[in-house]
Design a protein around this motif. Structure first.
Motif, mmCIF file in Angstrom:
data_model
loop_
_atom_site.group_PDB
_atom_site.id
_atom_site.type_symbol
_atom_site.label_atom_id
_atom_site.label_comp_id
_atom_site.label_asym_id
_atom_site.label_seq_id
_atom_site.Cartn_x
_atom_site.Cartn_y
_atom_site.Cartn_z
ATOM 1 N N LEU A 12 3.546 6.587 -2.644
ATOM 2 C CA LEU A 12 2.530 6.894 -3.652
ATOM 3 C C LEU A 12 1.232 7.212 -2.929
ATOM 4 O O LEU A 12 0.683 6.361 -2.227
ATOM 5 C CB LEU A 12 2.310 5.710 -4.599
ATOM 6 N N PHE A 14 -2.687 8.523 -3.662
ATOM 7 C CA PHE A 14 -3.620 8.624 -4.784
ATOM 8 C C PHE A 14 -5.011 8.982 -4.296
ATOM 9 O O PHE A 14 -5.359 8.739 -3.148
ATOM 10 C CB PHE A 14 -3.657 7.305 -5.571
ATOM 11 N N TYR A 34 -2.544 11.961 -8.144
ATOM 12 C CA TYR A 34 -1.569 11.127 -7.440
ATOM 13 C C TYR A 34 -0.274 11.897 -7.263
ATOM 14 O O TYR A 34 0.018 12.838 -8.005
ATOM 15 C CB TYR A 34 -1.311 9.804 -8.178
ATOM 16 N N GLU A 59 -11.181 6.004 -8.197
ATOM 17 C CA GLU A 59 -10.083 5.739 -7.266
ATOM 18 C C GLU A 59 -9.095 4.729 -7.864
ATOM 19 O O GLU A 59 -7.879 4.901 -7.774
ATOM 20 C CB GLU A 59 -10.616 5.213 -5.925
ATOM 21 N N ALA A 62 -6.956 6.380 -10.421
ATOM 22 C CA ALA A 62 -5.897 7.174 -9.799
ATOM 23 C C ALA A 62 -4.745 6.285 -9.358
ATOM 24 O O ALA A 62 -3.574 6.614 -9.575
ATOM 25 C CB ALA A 62 -6.463 7.955 -8.603
ATOM 26 N N LEU A 63 -5.066 5.149 -8.749
ATOM 27 C CA LEU A 63 -4.024 4.220 -8.304
ATOM 28 C C LEU A 63 -3.237 3.670 -9.486
ATOM 29 O O LEU A 63 -2.008 3.602 -9.446
ATOM 30 C CB LEU A 63 -4.639 3.082 -7.488
ATOM 31 N N GLY A 66 -0.881 6.332 -10.797
ATOM 32 C CA GLY A 66 0.260 6.465 -9.895
ATOM 33 C C GLY A 66 1.203 5.284 -9.979
ATOM 34 O O GLY A 66 2.429 5.441 -9.937
ATOM 35 N N GLY A 86 -3.896 5.716 0.297
ATOM 36 C CA GLY A 86 -5.123 6.213 -0.312
ATOM 37 C C GLY A 86 -6.234 6.255 0.710
ATOM 38 O O GLY A 86 -6.187 5.550 1.722
ATOM 39 N N ALA A 138 -2.956 14.608 -2.822
ATOM 40 C CA ALA A 138 -3.585 13.803 -3.872
ATOM 41 C C ALA A 138 -5.042 14.216 -4.045
ATOM 42 O O ALA A 138 -5.542 14.289 -5.176
ATOM 43 C CB ALA A 138 -3.476 12.317 -3.547
#
Length: 152
Positions: A12, A14, A34, A59, A62-63, A66, A86, A138
């Motif tokens: 993942l 992001f 992501y 941020e 985004a995490l 994802g 990230g 990302a």
């Protein structure tokens, strides 16, 4: 990454992006991006949050987005490991239980808890802060809402 007898291994990546007005004084818009991949991208996401507080909050958003995508994939396949990447060190440090970082406010603490809950069924989860260059896809997705001319 390929499937094994134990399950698949996912990555993942992001990123969040904030656009600022003249003289970088006032934020005018944000974007979230992501990618969940297993060698090749399985799920990508990009959108513009209607409201945001700071680049760090973007941020986290985004995490979380994802993480929700990973959890949805994990409902249909065995996921043996997840590698979270990230370029926001403060976010990675706060979410990784092995690090001393801490979310700074109630909103980010809730987001950290949600991410950890979503990842709880996955046997191995690793976290790494990477350079923007190693997080390019990302980052591109996070900037897409700015370049698409979406309302800010």
């Amino acid at each position: 990454m390929t499937p094994s007898a134990l399950g698949t291994s996912l990555v993942l990546s992001f990123d969040g992006s904030v656009r600022y007005g003249p003289a970088n004084a006032t934020p005018t818009g944000a974007g979230v991006g992501y990618v969940v991949s297993e060698g090749e991208p399985l799920v990508v996401g990009s959108w513009a949050p209607a409201a945001f507080v700071s680049s760090t909050h973007v941020e986290y958003r985004a995490l979380v987005a994802g993480a929700r995508a990973v959890a949805a994939l994990a409902e249909h396949r065995d996921v043996a490991s997840l590698h979270v990447r990230g370029d926001a060190a403060a976010v990675v440090d706060a979410v990784d239980p092995a690090r001393a970082g801490e979310a700074g406010d109630e909103v980010t603490r809730r987001r950290v808890a949600e991410v950890r809950d979503l990842f709880a069924p996955i046997p191995e989860v690793t976290y790494r802060t990477v350079s923007r260059g190693r997080n390019e896809r990302a980052h591109e997705l996070a900037r897409r809402p700015h370049e698409a001319g979406r309302p800010e």
